[in-house]
Design a protein around this motif. Structure first.
Motif, PDB file in Angstrom:
ATOM      1  N   ASP A 287      36.707  44.977  43.813  1.00  0.00           N
ATOM      2  CA  ASP A 287      37.914  44.549  44.553  1.00  0.00           C
ATOM      3  C   ASP A 287      38.774  45.713  45.021  1.00  0.00           C
ATOM      4  OD1 ASP A 287      38.235  41.269  43.772  1.00  0.00           O
ATOM      5  OD2 ASP A 287      36.914  42.521  42.590  1.00  0.00           O
TER       6      ASP A 287
ATOM      7  N   TYR B   5      39.790  45.208  38.559  1.00  0.00           N
ATOM      8  CA  TYR B   5      41.162  45.720  38.434  1.00  0.00           C
ATOM      9  C   TYR B   5      41.256  47.089  37.757  1.00  0.00           C
ATOM     10  CZ  TYR B   5      46.077  45.942  37.232  1.00  0.00           C
ATOM     11  OH  TYR B   5      47.366  46.356  37.116  1.00  0.00           O
TER      12      TYR B   5
ATOM     13  N   THR C 263      37.563  41.081  37.779  1.00  0.00           N
ATOM     14  CA  THR C 263      38.450  41.082  38.948  1.00  0.00           C
ATOM     15  C   THR C 263      38.525  42.453  39.611  1.00  0.00           C
ATOM     16  OG1 THR C 263      40.290  41.513  37.463  1.00  0.00           O
ATOM     17  CG2 THR C 263      39.895  39.214  38.050  1.00  0.00           C
TER      18      THR C 263
ATOM     19  N   ARG D   6      33.370  38.108  46.209  1.00  0.00           N
ATOM     20  CA  ARG D   6      34.477  38.791  46.912  1.00  0.00           C
ATOM     21  C   ARG D   6      34.030  40.145  47.481  1.00  0.00           C
ATOM     22  NH1 ARG D   6      36.019  37.606  42.029  1.00  0.00           N
ATOM     23  NH2 ARG D   6      36.347  39.803  41.555  1.00  0.00           N
ATOM     24  N   ALA D   7      34.562  41.240  46.950  1.00  0.00           N
ATOM     25  CA  ALA D   7      34.221  42.566  47.485  1.00  0.00           C
ATOM     26  C   ALA D   7      32.923  43.100  46.886  1.00  0.00           C
ATOM     27  CB  ALA D   7      35.370  43.536  47.220  1.00  0.00           C
TER      28      ALA D   7
ATOM     29  N   HIS E 280      33.252  44.712  39.203  1.00  0.00           N
ATOM     30  CA  HIS E 280      33.425  44.202  40.566  1.00  0.00           C
ATOM     31  C   HIS E 280      34.222  45.200  41.392  1.00  0.00           C
ATOM     32  CE1 HIS E 280      31.447  40.274  40.768  1.00  0.00           C
ATOM     33  NE2 HIS E 280      31.505  40.361  39.443  1.00  0.00           N
TER      34      HIS E 280
END
Ligand code: KIV
Ligand code: ZN
Length: 390
Positions: A207, A175, A173, A236-237, A205
């Protein structure tokens, strides 16, 4: 101190291709796979064979043509997935099955409606089953970024006991902070029994824009594989950008980490993937963006013209870009105008430059960029006496 090899695991054709609108056909995937092999990546994740007949076919065809890299297929911790991946990878010189399962509390509770002990069992069984088909089995602990380190260590031990050769620690994610992700890798390296039998891999990732920083924190703390994509495309990103981590390690030789990538192919590869996927590369993208080696403010241009080292930390030729660019805008100074004028054939004296520069500023204020044809026009308009020498 000797240099350690960091393996580059490219997932452009799997995680990258998951991006809406980036879908490729088998032929396009073959062309990219061939290029990735020439670039020198260690592993090509060619797809998720059970996901569709088209993806199965692509993985099978890629497996046949790749000469040097390991070819990898993704699976869930599900027998059918593993069987289908093994079938697709049959023609590969170096096949790898990449299997795994979510390990964070939220994945266990909401996705699997399961519990930690059950996930440990499924980890062991999936890796052991994949080992019946291929020697090289990578295990991913999905959402490892948000998984408690003690439990993650137990998952890694189960995967190693079952024969995993690589342990993928995804920050699914995006994070984690770099310090936190680096500490996670260090913790696993120091606390997982049998860790010397496997390579730790970073799969980060973007994000929060930290994918590259997290991957570097991972290898500084002992991971020896980075999972990444060309141009950083992905869910996503996006994922860690291959060109960024490769150039970071190259430009910081004191880290004693090397990837063996042929960096001179980076720019062309970036354009090829962008064109085939219809995904524009942002101009300010690190390493391969159109502006990565373009200088437009007067202060920077003056420095660059005197010595490139003032504003460039790498030679554009090293990533396959022919030269740096001095872009003329209303923020450019006399040095840049003289430099670009000379390039199109006008050797200006100081007096001529003063005259031309005044007109240049008027033109530059009226448009975003002053091009070669504008320079010719400015010379005509000012009647400065500057002679074209070319
Ligand atoms: O981001 C992720 O966790 C993944 C896994 C499937 C490796 O892409
Ligand atoms: Zn991913």
């Amino acid at each position: 101190m000797s240099t350690d090899k960091v393996q580059i695991f490219d997932t452009t054709l799997r995680d990258g291709e998951q991006v809406p609108g980036c879908k490729l056909d088998t032929h396009q995937k073959l062309v990219i796979a061939e290029r990735l092999d020439n670039l020198g990546v260690d592993v090509i994740e060619a797809g998720f064979p059970v996901s569709s007949p088209g993806d199965f076919n692509s993985v099978r065809e890629i497996a046949k043509i790749v000469k040097n890299a390991t070819v990898c297929g993704l699976t869930r911790a599900v027998k059918k997935d593993i069987e289908v991946a093994a079938e697709a990878l049959k023609g590969a010189k170096r096949p790898r099955i990449h299997t795994g399962i979510g390990t964070s509390d939220s994945h266990i509770k909401y996705k699997f409606r399961s519990n930690q002990e059950e996930i440990l069992k499924r980890t062991f069984e999936a890796v052991a089953y994949a080992k019946t088909f291929v020697e090289d089995v990578e295990f991913y602990a999905e959402d490892a970024g948000r998984t408690n380190n003690e439990y993650l260590a137990r998952v890694c031990e189960a995967a190693i006991r079952a024969g995993a050769t690589v342990l993928n620690i995804p920050d699914t994610t995006g994070y984690c902070l770099p310090e936190e992700y680096g500490a996670k890798i260090k913790y696993l390296r120091e606390n997982v029994k049998g860790i010397e039998k496997a390579i730790l891999s970073c799969h980060c990732h973007n994000d929060l824009g930290l994918a590259t920083a997290n991957s570097i924190a991972g290898v500084v703390n002992g991971a020896r594989q980075i999972e990444c994509t060309i141009n950083g495309i992905g869910e996503r990103a996006g994922n860690t950008a291959l060109e960024e981590v490769v150039m970071i390690l190259k430009q910081h030789p004191y880290l004693n980490l090397d990837t063996g990538i042929n960096t001179r192919l980076l720019y062309d590869t970036s354009r090829m993937v962008s064109e085939k996927m219809g995904m524009v590369v942002q101009p300010n993208k690190a390493v391969v963006g159109a502006n990565a080696f373009a200088h437009s403010s007067g202060i920077h241009q003056d420095g660059m013209i005197k010595n490139k080292e003032t504003y460039e930390i790498m030679d554009p030729a090293e990533v396959g870009v022919s030269d740096s660019a001095i872009v003329l805008t209303a923020r450019s100074g006399r040095a840049a105008l003289a430099y670009r004028s000379k390039k199109v054939g006008y050797e200006l004296t100081k007096v001529q430059l003063d005259v031309v520069y005044k007109e240049f500023l008027i033109v530059a204020d009226s448009k975003k960029e002053v091009k070669d044809e504008d320079i010719h026009q400015i010379m005509k308009t000012t009647n400065s006496g500057a002679q074209a020498v070319a």
